[in-house]
Every structure is written in C-alpha cells, then in structure tokens.
Motif scaffolding. Sequence first.
Motif, PDB file in Angstrom:
ATOM      1  N   GLY A  23       0.832  -1.197   0.000  1.00 26.79           N
ATOM      2  CA  GLY A  23       0.000   0.000   0.000  1.00 26.79           C
ATOM      3  C   GLY A  23       0.866   1.246   0.000  1.00 26.79           C
ATOM      4  O   GLY A  23       2.102   1.175  -0.001  1.00 26.79           O
ATOM      5  N   GLU A  24       0.219   2.402   0.000  1.00 26.15           N
ATOM      6  CA  GLU A  24       0.944   3.665  -0.046  1.00 26.15           C
ATOM      7  C   GLU A  24       1.594   3.949   1.301  1.00 26.15           C
ATOM      8  O   GLU A  24       0.949   3.931   2.341  1.00 26.15           O
ATOM      9  N   ILE A  25       2.898   4.218   1.254  1.00 25.06           N
ATOM     10  CA  ILE A  25       3.674   4.485   2.463  1.00 25.06           C
ATOM     11  C   ILE A  25       4.169   5.921   2.416  1.00 25.06           C
ATOM     12  O   ILE A  25       4.869   6.311   1.482  1.00 25.06           O
ATOM     13  N   PRO A  26       3.808   6.743   3.393  1.00 24.69           N
ATOM     14  CA  PRO A  26       4.265   8.140   3.368  1.00 24.69           C
ATOM     15  C   PRO A  26       5.761   8.238   3.620  1.00 24.69           C
ATOM     16  O   PRO A  26       6.334   7.445   4.372  1.00 24.69           O
ATOM     17  N   VAL A  27       6.397   9.219   2.953  1.00 20.66           N
ATOM     18  CA  VAL A  27       7.806   9.525   3.208  1.00 20.66           C
ATOM     19  C   VAL A  27       7.842  10.882   3.890  1.00 20.66           C
ATOM     20  O   VAL A  27       7.671  11.917   3.243  1.00 20.66           O
ATOM     21  N   ASN A  28       8.027  10.887   5.182  1.00 22.89           N
ATOM     22  CA  ASN A  28       7.994  12.138   5.928  1.00 22.89           C
ATOM     23  C   ASN A  28       9.277  12.934   5.723  1.00 22.89           C
ATOM     24  O   ASN A  28      10.378  12.377   5.707  1.00 22.89           O
ATOM     25  N   SER A  29       9.125  14.233   5.560  1.00 22.33           N
ATOM     26  CA  SER A  29      10.283  15.115   5.436  1.00 22.33           C
ATOM     27  C   SER A  29      10.445  16.010   6.655  1.00 22.33           C
ATOM     28  O   SER A  29      11.516  16.576   6.863  1.00 22.33           O
ATOM     29  N   VAL A  30       9.394  16.149   7.453  1.00 22.10           N
ATOM     30  CA  VAL A  30       9.511  16.807   8.754  1.00 22.10           C
ATOM     31  C   VAL A  30       9.702  15.695   9.778  1.00 22.10           C
ATOM     32  O   VAL A  30       8.771  14.977  10.118  1.00 22.10           O
ATOM     33  N   ASP A  31      10.936  15.535  10.227  1.00 18.93           N
ATOM     34  CA  ASP A  31      11.259  14.407  11.106  1.00 18.93           C
ATOM     35  C   ASP A  31      10.572  14.510  12.449  1.00 18.93           C
ATOM     36  O   ASP A  31      10.138  13.508  13.020  1.00 18.93           O
ATOM     37  N   ILE A  32      10.492  15.734  12.974  1.00 17.10           N
ATOM     38  CA  ILE A  32       9.880  15.919  14.285  1.00 17.10           C
ATOM     39  C   ILE A  32       9.517  17.378  14.504  1.00 17.10           C
ATOM     40  O   ILE A  32      10.183  18.282  13.990  1.00 17.10           O
ATOM     41  N   ALA A  33       8.438  17.597  15.230  1.00 17.11           N
ATOM     42  CA  ALA A  33       8.057  18.925  15.702  1.00 17.11           C
ATOM     43  C   ALA A  33       7.685  18.753  17.174  1.00 17.11           C
ATOM     44  O   ALA A  33       6.714  18.063  17.485  1.00 17.11           O
ATOM     45  N   TYR A  34       8.476  19.329  18.076  1.00 19.32           N
ATOM     46  CA  TYR A  34       8.220  19.123  19.504  1.00 19.32           C
ATOM     47  C   TYR A  34       8.564  20.372  20.303  1.00 19.32           C
ATOM     48  O   TYR A  34       9.278  21.256  19.819  1.00 19.32           O
ATOM     49  N   MET A  35       8.031  20.429  21.513  1.00 17.54           N
ATOM     50  CA  MET A  35       8.305  21.547  22.419  1.00 17.54           C
ATOM     51  C   MET A  35       9.639  21.282  23.100  1.00 17.54           C
ATOM     52  O   MET A  35       9.744  20.435  23.982  1.00 17.54           O
TER      53      MET A  35
ATOM     54  N   GLU B 112      11.380  23.506  24.839  1.00 13.99           N
ATOM     55  CA  GLU B 112      11.243  24.170  26.131  1.00 13.99           C
ATOM     56  C   GLU B 112       9.890  24.856  26.132  1.00 13.99           C
ATOM     57  O   GLU B 112       9.318  25.096  25.065  1.00 13.99           O
ATOM     58  N   PRO B 113       9.359  25.222  27.305  1.00 16.70           N
ATOM     59  CA  PRO B 113       8.076  25.935  27.319  1.00 16.70           C
ATOM     60  C   PRO B 113       8.123  27.184  26.442  1.00 16.70           C
ATOM     61  O   PRO B 113       9.014  28.014  26.558  1.00 16.70           O
ATOM     62  N   GLY B 114       7.181  27.270  25.523  1.00 15.58           N
ATOM     63  CA  GLY B 114       7.100  28.430  24.642  1.00 15.58           C
ATOM     64  C   GLY B 114       7.940  28.344  23.390  1.00 15.58           C
ATOM     65  O   GLY B 114       7.816  29.181  22.492  1.00 15.58           O
ATOM     66  N   VAL B 115       8.819  27.323  23.290  1.00 15.60           N
ATOM     67  CA  VAL B 115       9.729  27.213  22.149  1.00 15.60           C
ATOM     68  C   VAL B 115       9.471  25.904  21.398  1.00 15.60           C
ATOM     69  O   VAL B 115       9.653  24.816  21.951  1.00 15.60           O
ATOM     70  N   GLY B 116       9.071  26.025  20.132  1.00 16.19           N
ATOM     71  CA  GLY B 116       8.859  24.856  19.292  1.00 16.19           C
ATOM     72  C   GLY B 116      10.088  24.563  18.451  1.00 16.19           C
ATOM     73  O   GLY B 116      10.764  25.483  17.977  1.00 16.19           O
ATOM     74  N   PHE B 117      10.379  23.285  18.260  1.00 16.67           N
ATOM     75  CA  PHE B 117      11.542  22.855  17.484  1.00 16.67           C
ATOM     76  C   PHE B 117      11.044  21.995  16.339  1.00 16.67           C
ATOM     77  O   PHE B 117      10.334  21.014  16.546  1.00 16.67           O
ATOM     78  N   ILE B 118      11.414  22.359  15.107  1.00 17.96           N
ATOM     79  CA  ILE B 118      10.982  21.606  13.937  1.00 17.96           C
ATOM     80  C   ILE B 118      12.209  21.223  13.116  1.00 17.96           C
ATOM     81  O   ILE B 118      12.981  22.096  12.704  1.00 17.96           O
ATOM     82  N   LYS B 119      12.383  19.924  12.882  1.00 19.36           N
ATOM     83  CA  LYS B 119      13.492  19.452  12.059  1.00 19.36           C
ATOM     84  C   LYS B 119      12.949  19.026  10.699  1.00 19.36           C
ATOM     85  O   LYS B 119      12.085  18.157  10.606  1.00 19.36           O
ATOM     86  N   VAL B 120      13.488  19.641   9.641  1.00 18.80           N
ATOM     87  CA  VAL B 120      13.087  19.337   8.268  1.00 18.80           C
ATOM     88  C   VAL B 120      14.270  18.669   7.581  1.00 18.80           C
ATOM     89  O   VAL B 120      15.331  19.269   7.436  1.00 18.80           O
ATOM     90  N   SER B 121      14.108  17.413   7.137  1.00 20.73           N
ATOM     91  CA  SER B 121      15.233  16.649   6.588  1.00 20.73           C
ATOM     92  C   SER B 121      15.415  16.853   5.089  1.00 20.73           C
ATOM     93  O   SER B 121      16.506  16.665   4.562  1.00 20.73           O
ATOM     94  N   LYS B 122      14.338  17.231   4.375  1.00 20.04           N
ATOM     95  CA  LYS B 122      14.409  17.512   2.941  1.00 20.04           C
ATOM     96  C   LYS B 122      13.167  18.286   2.558  1.00 20.04           C
ATOM     97  O   LYS B 122      12.212  18.385   3.334  1.00 20.04           O
TER      98      LYS B 122
ATOM     99  N   ALA C 171       0.915  24.020  13.677  1.00 14.25           N
ATOM    100  CA  ALA C 171      -0.394  24.015  14.339  1.00 14.25           C
ATOM    101  C   ALA C 171      -0.346  23.244  15.661  1.00 14.25           C
ATOM    102  O   ALA C 171      -0.890  23.683  16.684  1.00 14.25           O
ATOM    103  N   ASP C 172       0.321  22.090  15.635  1.00 12.74           N
ATOM    104  CA  ASP C 172       0.439  21.277  16.840  1.00 12.74           C
ATOM    105  C   ASP C 172       1.228  22.008  17.929  1.00 12.74           C
ATOM    106  O   ASP C 172       0.833  22.015  19.104  1.00 12.74           O
ATOM    107  N   LEU C 173       2.318  22.648  17.538  1.00 13.28           N
ATOM    108  CA  LEU C 173       3.151  23.355  18.516  1.00 13.28           C
ATOM    109  C   LEU C 173       2.441  24.581  19.066  1.00 13.28           C
ATOM    110  O   LEU C 173       2.558  24.896  20.257  1.00 13.28           O
ATOM    111  N   ARG C 174       1.707  25.276  18.212  1.00 12.28           N
ATOM    112  CA  ARG C 174       0.967  26.452  18.694  1.00 12.28           C
ATOM    113  C   ARG C 174      -0.074  26.038  19.732  1.00 12.28           C
ATOM    114  O   ARG C 174      -0.303  26.740  20.717  1.00 12.28           O
ATOM    115  N   ALA C 175      -0.704  24.899  19.475  1.00 15.41           N
ATOM    116  CA  ALA C 175      -1.699  24.407  20.431  1.00 15.41           C
ATOM    117  C   ALA C 175      -1.063  24.083  21.781  1.00 15.41           C
ATOM    118  O   ALA C 175      -1.735  24.105  22.815  1.00 15.41           O
ATOM    119  N   LYS C 176       0.243  23.787  21.756  1.00 13.13           N
ATOM    120  CA  LYS C 176       0.964  23.481  22.996  1.00 13.13           C
ATOM    121  C   LYS C 176       1.637  24.712  23.600  1.00 13.13           C
ATOM    122  O   LYS C 176       2.359  24.596  24.591  1.00 13.13           O
TER     123      LYS C 176
END
Length: 538
Positions: free
Chosen positions: A191-203, A205-215, A229-234
Amino acid sequence: MNKKNLVLVLIVFTAVIFGLILGNLLANRAHLRSKSKISNIFSGRGDNKVDELLSLINSQYVDTVDVNELTEEVVADLISKLDPHSVYIPASDLETVNSELEGSFNGIGVQFNIQNDTITIVSVISGGPSEKVGLLAGDRIVQVNDSNFTGKKINNERVMKKLRGPAKSKVKLAVKRNGTKELLKYTVTRGEIPVNSVDIAYMIEPGVGFIKVSKFAATTYSEFLNGIADLRAKGAKKYIIDLRENSGGFMDQAIQMVNEFLPQNQMIVYSEGKSYPRYEAKSDGKGSCIGLPVVVLIDEFSASASEIFSGAIQDNDRGIIIGRRSFGKGLVQQQMDMKDGSAVRLTVARYFTPSGRSIQKPYIKGDAEKYESDILNRYLHGEFDSKDSIHIADSLKYKTLKGRIVYGGGGIMPDIFVSRDTSEYSTYLNKVVNYGYLYQFAFQYTDNNRKKLNTFKSWQQLSEYLKNQAVLDEFVKFAAKKGVAPNNKDINISRGLINSQLQSYIVRNILGDTGFYPLFYRNDKTVLKALEVIKKQK
C-alpha cells in the motif's frame, strides 16, 4: 546518523555521497518547452553527430555492439560535461530516485537494516500493511515469495526492489522471530507508504517549538503547517527550524515555508537563466508566524532549498541563522522525461537571495570530483572549527534589508558561528563509529531487551532507566568481539558521547524519532546556542 563525528574518514565518505544526492535533487517540477527537442536527440531521431556516430557503429563496426548500452554511456557522459548538478537518470533508477521527494511510495511499511546478512525489521509503520498482518520490530525476513533471501548478496537496493511494488500487489514473507522456533509466514498487500520530510516537531522548552526538516519533498509544506499548528496548540510562540544536513529538494516548498514568517511583499527568492525568464517569489503576508521569533540552524550539508529558506530569513532580517556555512548550491534543475522512461535533470537557471546574492560556490564544468571534494577541503582548512578560517572577497558583499553585511559566492554564512564539538573525540570513538558498531549494538541490545523496554512510554523514562544499566560496559565487550580492543583512556574521554548515542539509538528503536531527537539533541552545541539566542528575543 551520527552528526557529531566529523572525522576524516566520514567526511570523505559523506562528501562523495552528498555530491551524488545533490545531483538527484529537483528544484522545480515544471518541464521545459524544449523537452521534445532534447527527447528527439536522446531517442535517436535528432539530426546530430551523436546519432550519426551511433548509427555508423551499429552498421559498420567490426564487432557486435549493444547500441542501447552505448547510448546510455554517451548520454551520461554528455551530461557529466555540464555543471555538477545536471544529471542523467536511467529508466531503471527513476522510480526510486523520484520516490525520495514525491512524498510516498508503494511498499509493505517497515524500516529495516541488514544485520548478519539478514533483513531485520527495525520498526513497523503504524497503520501500514505490515502492522495489519502482524509483523513486529525485531522480525528477521528470511524468505520472499517462497525463496530464501539472505546472504552476502543482499543489499538495500535489492531489498527495496523486492519489498516495493504496485499498490494492492501481494508479497509473501517468511520471518524468524525471537522466542518462536518455526518460521512465521505472512502475505502482505502493498500500500501507499508516506515519506515524511519533517522528522519531528516538539516543544523543546516551554514556549519554544523545534521543527526538524530533513528535505524539501512534495508534502513538506503541509507537514510543516501541521507541525506549526500542533506546537501552537501546545503554547509555542518562538520557533527553531533545523535545516542541518537538509540537502534541498522542491523550491516551491521552501518558498511556501518561508512565506509563513514574512510580512507582505518581501522578496523570498528570484531566479533566471538563458532560456528561463526571471521569476520572483514574494510573500503574501498571510503567514501564520509573522512577527514570531525564529532561529534557523544550518551546516555544511544544508543545500539548495535549505539555502533559499535561510537566505530569505537572513536577507529580510527576519531571524537569526546559527551554525556553519552552508553547502553552496544556487542552481535550479528541471526534469525532462525521455521516451524510454529515463530522465534528465538539467540546470536551467540560477537563483538569488533577496539581497541579490548567488549562493552557488565555484565549479568547473565537467569536474564533479573536485566539486565534491570541497567539503573535505573545508574540513582540512579548519572551517568547521573556526570562522576566522573563512575568507570571502569584498566584491561578494551584499546588504540585508536593514543594512547588515552578508556574503555571496558559496553558501549562507551564519549570523552566529558554532564550531563542531571535538571535546569528546578519541581514536576509540572514531573506530566504533566508522564501523557502525554503536548502531549495531543498540539494535542488538533493543532486540534482547525488547519486552522490558516496551514498557516505557516516554524518552525521559527510558533514558533514566538506561542510565542505571551497564550499557557502556556491554558495548565495550561487544566492540572487543568485533575487533576493537578497549582503550580505557579513550573510553573515559568519550564516555559521555558514547553513552548519549547508545541511549539515543536504543530509544529510537522503541519510540521512533519522537523519542530519538529530544534525547539526541539534549546536549547538542548548536541547539543549546539556539535556545540561548531565542530566549532573548521578544
């Protein structure tokens, strides 16, 4: 995956591989109007000397020659005489090359590595075909479609060709599972398998979001928006965007991403070429992060679309760039498909940052080897250790929107330089990293202790547990059996780094990237500097 160890052997290897990867990157998915003309030339219908010569060889040469094979070699050689990023892709490789950036492919939905000449499942993609039939992390695939598939001849390419295939097609697998004597047999419907390019988006520290983009793939922008959107909600009000080791990809994805941070009508990038009309991308003022503090992380392997993003942020004085000078790829490729299923990715334009900088580093047409050795030369010159080793001509000075001096001519120079961290390097560490023993041991340890490790649901809990285990001692014994004798002095120097990496890899085997990156980056020198800087921004 080891980002800290930039020893000479790894630098040479990575530089070569990186050059090849860059050659396969797309900068734009449009096709040139001249596609049909180029297709005619390469398909043997063009009125040119190459066709004439091939025809003569085919009809008059003393021995029988495979003209198709010869044509492939001629085409590849012709393209190699151009810039380092124009590339010919044979039909047999095109699907694999495209899938890296298209956002998905059809397969069985597992991450694997090859251990002891056997396909070993590292993780099973949630909701994917393999999970649905009951395959588990740690399973060894020993048969594919009723034929044995182990031994020294198997490699990543052969495995992918066996496991990937058309959607809804079936593949039969026999696996060996720890604790089970008999082989377990499964039929998996691809079946169709997604290839993620955003490896992770996490908090981070409080108030600071970290997003790693691999390609920058076809789905990067939508993945990025979901992360925001997820980080803003947090509660995120500041962002660190990690583009280190991001070799680029689709230009439009980088443009859309940087648009999220810029006020209306600011230049993002412009491009032009001999047969390529000037194209300008400007912000529309509708971004979700306008006015929010942002820091961008780059290094010597950040290229192409990564440099478009960081260049736009820097030239518009929109955020702080931290790290080391980026790769220096300022050429735009377009893909032209041939009638036989092959393709050419041809450089058609140069791109320029808002201040007018060309980021492309110098190259000699046809000399890809020298071009690819640039990273090694930077390392030998001391650039990874000292900003003062970088000398750029005054003629390459440009000014940002607010009048700050920036430089063109080869990559993005960061606003804040961070040298590589060599404080824990040792000969012992170099050996165990270069031979891949840290990763191999981490998988073996995970496999032997999977039942216990699966009881932990957060990386903090798992890391705390591993701290109290004799993981390092077990690893030293493992490496000794592999031929790397213990060296107590070196081990003491590298103790912290070895422990950190072993823990990170074990955590990844259990919790995936959501557990891996927060632990792996906990003591990362560049990340810590980014946190220090962004905390001061309002």
